[in-house]
Design an enzyme around this catalytic site. Structure first.
Site, PDB file in Angstrom:
ATOM      1  N   ARG A 111       0.673  -1.315  -0.013  1.00 35.63           N
ATOM      2  CA  ARG A 111      -0.078   0.315   0.008  1.00 35.63           C
ATOM      3  C   ARG A 111       0.789   1.194  -0.060  1.00 35.63           C
ATOM      4  O   ARG A 111       0.324   2.392  -0.487  1.00 35.63           O
ATOM      5  CB  ARG A 111      -0.943  -0.111   1.196  1.00 35.63           C
ATOM      6  CG  ARG A 111      -2.431  -0.878   0.837  1.00 35.63           C
ATOM      7  CD  ARG A 111      -3.042  -1.199   1.934  1.00 35.63           C
ATOM      8  NE  ARG A 111      -2.275  -2.332   2.693  1.00 35.63           N
ATOM      9  CZ  ARG A 111      -2.605  -2.781   3.892  1.00 35.63           C
ATOM     10  NH1 ARG A 111      -3.392  -2.145   4.671  1.00 35.63           N
ATOM     11  NH2 ARG A 111      -1.989  -3.883   4.453  1.00 35.63           N
ATOM     12  N   GLU A 147       2.670  -6.813  13.275  1.00 40.31           N
ATOM     13  CA  GLU A 147       1.714  -6.951  14.441  1.00 40.31           C
ATOM     14  C   GLU A 147       1.086  -8.396  14.240  1.00 40.31           C
ATOM     15  O   GLU A 147       0.776  -9.109  15.033  1.00 40.31           O
ATOM     16  CB  GLU A 147       0.487  -6.083  13.913  1.00 40.31           C
ATOM     17  CG  GLU A 147      -0.404  -5.899  15.277  1.00 40.31           C
ATOM     18  CD  GLU A 147      -1.617  -4.713  14.686  1.00 40.31           C
ATOM     19  OE1 GLU A 147      -1.630  -4.129  13.778  1.00 40.31           O
ATOM     20  OE2 GLU A 147      -2.749  -4.740  15.467  1.00 40.31           O
TER      21      GLU A 147
HETATM   22  P1  AMP Z   1       3.593  -2.509  12.205  1.00 42.54           P
HETATM   23  O1  AMP Z   1       4.878  -3.304  11.638  1.00 42.54           O
HETATM   24  O2  AMP Z   1       3.022  -3.124  13.302  1.00 42.54           O
HETATM   25  O3  AMP Z   1       3.668  -1.124  12.509  1.00 42.54           O
HETATM   26  O4  AMP Z   1       2.680  -2.783  11.051  1.00 42.54           O
HETATM   27  C1  AMP Z   1       2.540  -1.919   9.961  1.00 42.54           C
HETATM   28  C2  AMP Z   1       2.019  -2.715   8.713  1.00 42.54           C
HETATM   29  O5  AMP Z   1       1.023  -3.940   8.780  1.00 42.54           O
HETATM   30  C3  AMP Z   1       1.707  -1.560   7.580  1.00 42.54           C
HETATM   31  O6  AMP Z   1       2.290  -2.058   6.559  1.00 42.54           O
HETATM   32  C4  AMP Z   1       0.208  -1.805   7.680  1.00 42.54           C
HETATM   33  O7  AMP Z   1      -0.388  -1.955   6.384  1.00 42.54           O
HETATM   34  C5  AMP Z   1      -0.350  -3.103   8.334  1.00 42.54           C
HETATM   35  N1  AMP Z   1      -1.111  -3.173   9.268  1.00 42.54           N
HETATM   36  C6  AMP Z   1      -1.066  -3.299  10.477  1.00 42.54           C
HETATM   37  N2  AMP Z   1      -1.864  -3.201  11.412  1.00 42.54           N
HETATM   38  C7  AMP Z   1      -2.790  -2.809  10.373  1.00 42.54           C
HETATM   39  C8  AMP Z   1      -4.488  -2.635  10.853  1.00 42.54           C
HETATM   40  N3  AMP Z   1      -4.955  -2.891  12.070  1.00 42.54           N
HETATM   41  N4  AMP Z   1      -5.153  -2.287   9.792  1.00 42.54           N
HETATM   42  C9  AMP Z   1      -4.647  -2.396   8.412  1.00 42.54           C
HETATM   43  N5  AMP Z   1      -3.124  -2.536   8.412  1.00 42.54           N
HETATM   44  C10 AMP Z   1      -2.480  -2.890   9.269  1.00 42.54           C
END
Ligand code: AMP
Length: 181
Positions: A64, A101
């Site tokens: 994205r 995550e």
């Molecule tokens: P993080 O590494 O935990 O900051 O997660 C970020 C990545 O995971 C990004 O590329 C987001 O697109 C995706 N992501 C994590 N949590 C969500 C969520 N609740 N909704 C949509 N995309 C998420």
């Protein structure tokens, strides 16, 4: 940025409970991207602080981050550089492991994509735990990038990712926050 605009942009994001697993609310930006006015205003707001400043490259995180990063690069008259999941880039790369995550993965960038000292902006749709963006920042610094800022449409502040990025010296810009996961 006015409260009214933030409310409008927030309304353009679709929230899907328990996707991809129970307890996660997936923040779906495809609805914002599909709304011409919201997409344009989101990109305009993200680039606003950097207009007129020298930005050499905009780096998008797969997938994205590519959509937003392309639009932002165009607006700032900067080049675009993709950070991709491992095994997708054809030339010599540097690679880094990171935890999501929901999972673990590796990402990479072409070694010659950014020249030493080039000023870059990192872009993704959302920052949650910060695992992805911190790893991407470390990867970019390995190839000599000067990270001016990291930009996101959405911050989930309860997960602390933006704070982690700021702690490693990367300024963070986001357009809206949602509570929880
Ligand atoms: P993080 O590494 O935990 O900051 O997660 C970020 C990545 O995971 C990004 O590329 C987001 O697109 C995706 N992501 C994590 N949590 C969500 C969520 N609740 N909704 C949509 N995309 C998420």
């Amino acid at each position: 940025m006015t409260e009214h605009l933030i409310t409008d942009l927030k309304a353009a994001v679709r929230s899907i409970p328990d996707y991809p697993k129970p307890g996660i609310v997936f923040r779906d930006i495809t609805t914002l991207l599909g709304d011409a006015g919201a997409f344009r205003r989101a990109v305009d707001e993200l680039v606003h602080p950097y207009a007129g400043r020298r930005i050499d490259k905009v780096v998008g995180i797969e997938a994205r981050g590519f959509i937003l990063g392309g639009a932002i690069a165009h607006q700032l008259s900067a080049g675009f550089v993709p950070i991709r999941k491992k095994g997708k880039l054809p030339h010599e790369t540097v690679r880094i492991a990171y935890s999501l995550e929901y999972g673990v993965d590796e990402m990479e960038v072409h070694t010659d994509a950014i020249g030493g000292g080039e000023r870059v902006i990192l872009v993704d749709d959302l920052i949650a735990t910060g695992g992805t963006a911190v790893a991407a920042s470390n990867l970019l610094r390995q190839i000599g990038a000067d990270i001016v800022a990291a930009c996101f449409i959405i911050d989930l502040p309860d997960l602390g990712g933006a704070r982690k990025l700021r702690d490693i010296g990367v300024p963070v810009r986001s357009l809206m926050e949602f509570e929880g996961h």
